[in-house]
Design a protein around this motif. Structure first.
Motif, mmCIF file in Angstrom:
data_model
loop_
_atom_site.group_PDB
_atom_site.id
_atom_site.type_symbol
_atom_site.label_atom_id
_atom_site.label_comp_id
_atom_site.label_asym_id
_atom_site.label_seq_id
_atom_site.Cartn_x
_atom_site.Cartn_y
_atom_site.Cartn_z
ATOM 1 N N ASP A 1 32.628 22.720 20.604
ATOM 2 C CA ASP A 1 32.271 23.571 19.460
ATOM 3 C C ASP A 1 33.453 23.783 18.515
ATOM 4 O O ASP A 1 33.632 24.869 17.968
ATOM 5 N N TRP A 2 34.280 22.778 18.327
ATOM 6 C CA TRP A 2 35.438 22.885 17.454
ATOM 7 C C TRP A 2 35.019 23.016 15.986
ATOM 8 O O TRP A 2 33.963 22.526 15.588
ATOM 9 N N ASP A 3 35.894 23.708 15.229
ATOM 10 C CA ASP A 3 35.683 23.820 13.781
ATOM 11 C C ASP A 3 36.325 22.642 13.063
ATOM 12 O O ASP A 3 35.793 22.133 12.085
ATOM 13 N N GLU A 4 37.492 22.240 13.566
ATOM 14 C CA GLU A 4 38.204 21.118 12.953
ATOM 15 C C GLU A 4 38.212 19.964 13.944
ATOM 16 O O GLU A 4 38.529 20.163 15.127
ATOM 17 N N ASN A 5 37.874 18.781 13.493
ATOM 18 C CA ASN A 5 37.842 17.606 14.369
ATOM 19 C C ASN A 5 39.186 17.457 15.098
ATOM 20 O O ASN A 5 40.226 17.313 14.464
ATOM 21 N N PRO A 6 39.172 17.507 16.427
ATOM 22 C CA PRO A 6 40.439 17.469 17.172
ATOM 23 C C PRO A 6 41.021 16.063 17.350
ATOM 24 O O PRO A 6 42.149 15.925 17.840
ATOM 25 N N TYR A 7 40.287 15.043 16.952
ATOM 26 C CA TYR A 7 40.716 13.685 17.307
ATOM 27 C C TYR A 7 41.893 13.139 16.498
ATOM 28 O O TYR A 7 42.719 12.398 17.049
ATOM 29 N N PRO A 8 42.045 13.505 15.204
ATOM 30 C CA PRO A 8 43.245 13.024 14.512
ATOM 31 C C PRO A 8 44.534 13.481 15.223
ATOM 32 O O PRO A 8 45.465 12.684 15.397
ATOM 33 N N ALA A 9 44.555 14.735 15.658
ATOM 34 C CA ALA A 9 45.752 15.240 16.352
ATOM 35 C C ALA A 9 45.940 14.546 17.697
ATOM 36 O O ALA A 9 47.071 14.212 18.092
ATOM 37 N N LEU A 10 44.827 14.317 18.402
ATOM 38 C CA LEU A 10 44.936 13.597 19.678
ATOM 39 C C LEU A 10 45.450 12.180 19.436
ATOM 40 O O LEU A 10 46.250 11.656 20.223
ATOM 41 N N GLY A 11 45.004 11.556 18.368
ATOM 42 C CA GLY A 11 45.493 10.217 18.034
ATOM 43 C C GLY A 11 46.995 10.221 17.787
ATOM 44 O O GLY A 11 47.726 9.354 18.293
ATOM 45 N N ARG A 12 47.464 11.203 17.013
ATOM 46 C CA ARG A 12 48.910 11.287 16.740
ATOM 47 C C ARG A 12 49.699 11.509 18.031
ATOM 48 O O ARG A 12 50.737 10.889 18.256
ATOM 49 N N ARG A 13 49.177 12.404 18.877
ATOM 50 C CA ARG A 13 49.870 12.673 20.149
ATOM 51 C C ARG A 13 49.906 11.427 21.029
ATOM 52 O O ARG A 13 50.915 11.125 21.676
ATOM 53 N N ALA A 14 48.795 10.700 21.055
ATOM 54 C CA ALA A 14 48.750 9.494 21.885
ATOM 55 C C ALA A 14 49.735 8.450 21.369
ATOM 56 O O ALA A 14 50.444 7.808 22.157
ATOM 57 N N LEU A 15 49.799 8.311 20.069
ATOM 58 C CA LEU A 15 50.755 7.352 19.497
ATOM 59 C C LEU A 15 52.188 7.767 19.832
ATOM 60 O O LEU A 15 53.018 6.927 20.211
ATOM 61 N N ALA A 16 52.474 9.059 19.708
ATOM 62 C CA ALA A 16 53.830 9.549 19.988
ATOM 63 C C ALA A 16 54.215 9.319 21.448
ATOM 64 O O ALA A 16 55.401 9.184 21.775
ATOM 65 N N ALA A 17 53.211 9.263 22.323
ATOM 66 C CA ALA A 17 53.472 9.087 23.757
ATOM 67 C C ALA A 17 53.566 7.620 24.150
ATOM 68 O O ALA A 17 53.807 7.308 25.327
ATOM 69 N N ALA A 18 53.372 6.714 23.212
ATOM 70 C CA ALA A 18 53.298 5.286 23.557
ATOM 71 C C ALA A 18 54.564 4.809 24.251
ATOM 72 O O ALA A 18 55.673 5.020 23.758
ATOM 73 N N ALA A 19 54.391 4.162 25.387
ATOM 74 C CA ALA A 19 55.520 3.758 26.230
ATOM 75 C C ALA A 19 55.051 2.643 27.154
ATOM 76 O O ALA A 19 53.854 2.371 27.267
ATOM 77 N N PRO A 20 55.977 1.991 27.823
ATOM 78 C CA PRO A 20 55.558 0.955 28.780
ATOM 79 C C PRO A 20 54.809 1.518 29.991
ATOM 80 O O PRO A 20 53.977 0.825 30.576
ATOM 81 N N GLU A 21 55.105 2.756 30.374
ATOM 82 C CA GLU A 21 54.389 3.380 31.486
ATOM 83 C C GLU A 21 53.371 4.381 30.949
ATOM 84 O O GLU A 21 53.663 5.112 29.997
ATOM 85 N N PHE A 22 52.214 4.411 31.560
ATOM 86 C CA PHE A 22 51.202 5.396 31.159
ATOM 87 C C PHE A 22 50.271 5.635 32.339
ATOM 88 O O PHE A 22 50.185 4.815 33.259
ATOM 89 N N ALA A 23 49.595 6.771 32.301
ATOM 90 C CA ALA A 23 48.702 7.136 33.404
ATOM 91 C C ALA A 23 47.363 6.436 33.273
ATOM 92 O O ALA A 23 46.876 6.188 32.171
ATOM 93 N N ILE A 24 46.764 6.087 34.422
ATOM 94 C CA ILE A 24 45.372 5.641 34.436
ATOM 95 C C ILE A 24 44.554 6.680 35.202
ATOM 96 O O ILE A 24 45.094 7.653 35.719
ATOM 97 N N GLY A 25 43.242 6.471 35.245
ATOM 98 C CA GLY A 25 42.353 7.435 35.899
ATOM 99 C C GLY A 25 41.857 8.457 34.897
ATOM 100 O O GLY A 25 41.342 8.091 33.836
ATOM 101 N N THR A 26 42.036 9.747 35.240
ATOM 102 C CA THR A 26 41.559 10.823 34.370
ATOM 103 C C THR A 26 42.615 11.079 33.305
ATOM 104 O O THR A 26 43.443 11.997 33.414
ATOM 105 N N ALA A 27 42.589 10.253 32.284
ATOM 106 C CA ALA A 27 43.652 10.251 31.270
ATOM 107 C C ALA A 27 43.145 9.597 29.990
ATOM 108 O O ALA A 27 42.226 8.765 30.019
ATOM 109 N N GLY A 28 43.746 9.995 28.887
ATOM 110 C CA GLY A 28 43.479 9.361 27.605
ATOM 111 C C GLY A 28 41.994 9.278 27.275
ATOM 112 O O GLY A 28 41.238 10.230 27.495
ATOM 113 N N ALA A 29 41.595 8.135 26.741
ATOM 114 C CA ALA A 29 40.197 7.963 26.328
ATOM 115 C C ALA A 29 39.234 8.063 27.503
ATOM 116 O O ALA A 29 38.044 8.282 27.315
ATOM 117 N N GLY A 30 39.753 7.897 28.720
ATOM 118 C CA GLY A 30 38.904 8.001 29.896
ATOM 119 C C GLY A 30 38.893 9.375 30.526
ATOM 120 O O GLY A 30 38.287 9.558 31.585
#
Lengths: 340, 340
Positions: B121-150
């Motif tokens: 029930d968000w007022d402002e679409n939360p995905y642009p900020a999530l996209g920026r955060r995900a890009l900022a976190a970009a690295a050779p190591e990352f979590a799988i499982g209950t993470a990110g788009a999944g």
């Protein structure tokens, strides 16, 4: 979901299949037709397809029904099988009406069997005549294995062939598959008798050997040369489908190819699936029925692929062993006696 | 063929992956990027896709390289994740040059997780900020499982998630897959712990339970409502590929989806595969290498799908059990204690 009475695509009421083959040529043709035109679509996923009249199968195109679908050996020369079929249908008064002219609509696809040991030095293209013969033979019963478009087919390991299977769904719809298996990949797991399609087998229809429990870890290599491969299929149903719905069934059916052949959809295979809908039964729930039809089509195609390889029989001059000869000694002995 | 050192898509040199997720939203974003633009293509096979900037990935289109690929939850709202990524890339001076302007090229795809129990029930679409955060976190190591788009993903039976896997081929090329698994179908066979992808498992990477030997015979039913599904993936390699060659790898990779999820490519899934090529290594044999890359991509994607479900962990408010909770008592016990 259970197999139909024949376990052939012709369990879809109204559909008829005819085979013709030339032992010296080591090639043949398979025609699917019906007394009335039927809806058809196609989805191409292989890297080396050979097709005819497939553009008109897109959902936005004028012609919505076809008179026959043709699977043929012979590489691009085999596209002429559809010419023979169209000529014969014209004489029978069949075809799309344009004024007082009728133009039979006969999409087709080919597989490459020009390097399978057959006599390919013909002066006149033999495929139009094979197409006419296959159409003339169209009937509810037809042979699988070393027959029709699969007559000269090979896979990466064992002889390929023509396969078919059917399923009657809980919603009352019937689905069937017809396939000529000439894959670069293999339908069996490693050196064993188990088929990749084993999880989908019904009633021991391809030997009942169960699923493999160990799997090859080495990378597959192309066992044939560029362009020597291709698996071409038709899935069909008695549901009333739009061309777009039929296309979605063709897309889903490719999963059956992926599950039954490893590798599949390679750059060297012209893998494609036609979908045919005879329109006898209206959908009761377009979304749920489309879901069920897609899954059933994938299952039927996987089973039909395994049945093709399982049903292949030795003929003189074979370049590859048959599954039966290798894995079913009694039957293999019999067939070796017939064709020493 | 063996897994790369991380068994992640980032074993392809130069690729970086970042995740961002919002526990209250029960959704997240995963970004694949690199220090330099890379070749990309896509092949869509599902019946309900949600995409952005995929038309420009066709081989005939002007732009041949992209700056990032985005996988997101949020259904069509999640397409805005790519907006956040593009904004951040613009600030970093990245993008396709048009005069003295740079336009970051960020194709993306979404999955449907709007009915997974999260606060939508968000007022402002939360995905642009999530996209920026995900890009900022970009690295050779990352979590799988209950993470990110999944993060909020579900399958027909067990919790879905984010998965990845890699392979180093005999020809020296590296291939990797990244996938958010939210399929209508199931990654496991019947009620058991065995994965459909078991034939492709390497080094016990998803539990080492081996392959199932008995298989369900009933017809699968859609376990979620229309539009609630979708598996979105990226396969990548360090090979130098044209867009057309990358597209062929994307097509072949769909076989991995067909083998790891049953059913797959349904009318209710927006199943698609992006392909990325960083171009570090020239092909030595375009045909044989393309064959090997396609098969490896299919294998990696099947493994990544199983790893996604295997790696999923329980979080408060889950609507589905995790594979680990159900089939790995020790680990399941631990996680149940943490989140009673």
């Amino acid at each position: 979901m259970k197999p139909g009475p024949r376990n052939l695509i012709t369990d879809v009421p109204g559909l008829l299949v005819g085979n013709a083959q030339d032992p010296a040529l080591r090639s043949g043709v398979t025609v699917l037709t019906a007394a009335r035109p039927f809806t058809a679509a196609v989805h191409v996923m292989g890297g080396a397809p050979g097709t005819r009249e497939t553009d008109l199968l897109a959902p936005d195109k004028l012609v919505a029904e076809v008179d026959a679908l043709v699977l043929s050996g012979g590489s691009a020369f085999g596209l002429d099988a559809a010419s023979g079929v169209a000529d014969a249908l014209r004489k029978a008064g069949r075809g799309f009406a344009v004024g007082d002219i009728r133009v039979p609509i006969v999409p087709g696809a080919i597989l490459f069997d020009l390097l399978n040991g057959g006599a390919k030095d013909w002066d006149e293209n033999p495929y139009p005549a094979l197409g006419r013969r296959a159409l003339a033979a169209a009937a509810p019963e037809f042979a699988i294995g070393t027959a029709g478009a699969g007559y000269g087919a090979m896979t990466g390991t064992l002889k390929g062939g023509l396969g078919s299977a059917s399923a009657v769904l809980g919603n009352g719809l019937t689905v069937g598959a017809l396939v000529a298996v000439n894959a670069l990949g293999s339908a069996t797991v490693g050196d064993g008798p188990e088929f990749w399609a084993a999880p989908w087998e019904m009633a021991g229809e391809f030997g009942g050997r169960g699923a493999a429990t160990t799997f090859p870890t080495d990378e597959p290599k192309p066992m044939k040369r560029t362009g020597e491969a291709t698996t071409i299929a038709i899935v069909a149903t008695d549901a009333a489908l739009t061309t777009a719905q039929a296309q979605r069934m063709a897309v889903a059916a490719h999963d059956g190819m992926a599950r039954a052949l490893v590798p599949s959809h390679t750059p060297l295979d012209g893998d494609l699936v036609f979908a045919a809908a005879t329109g006898g039964r209206a959908l009761t729930d377009p979304v749920a029925d489309s879901f069920a039809l897609g899954h059933a089509a994938a299952c039927c195609l996987a089973r039909a692929i395994a049945r093709a390889v399982h049903a292949a029989r030795p003929i003189p001059g074979d370049l590859q062993p048959c599954w039966r000869t290798r894995f079913d000694p009694v039957d293999g002995q019999t067939t070796r006696n017939v064709f020493p």
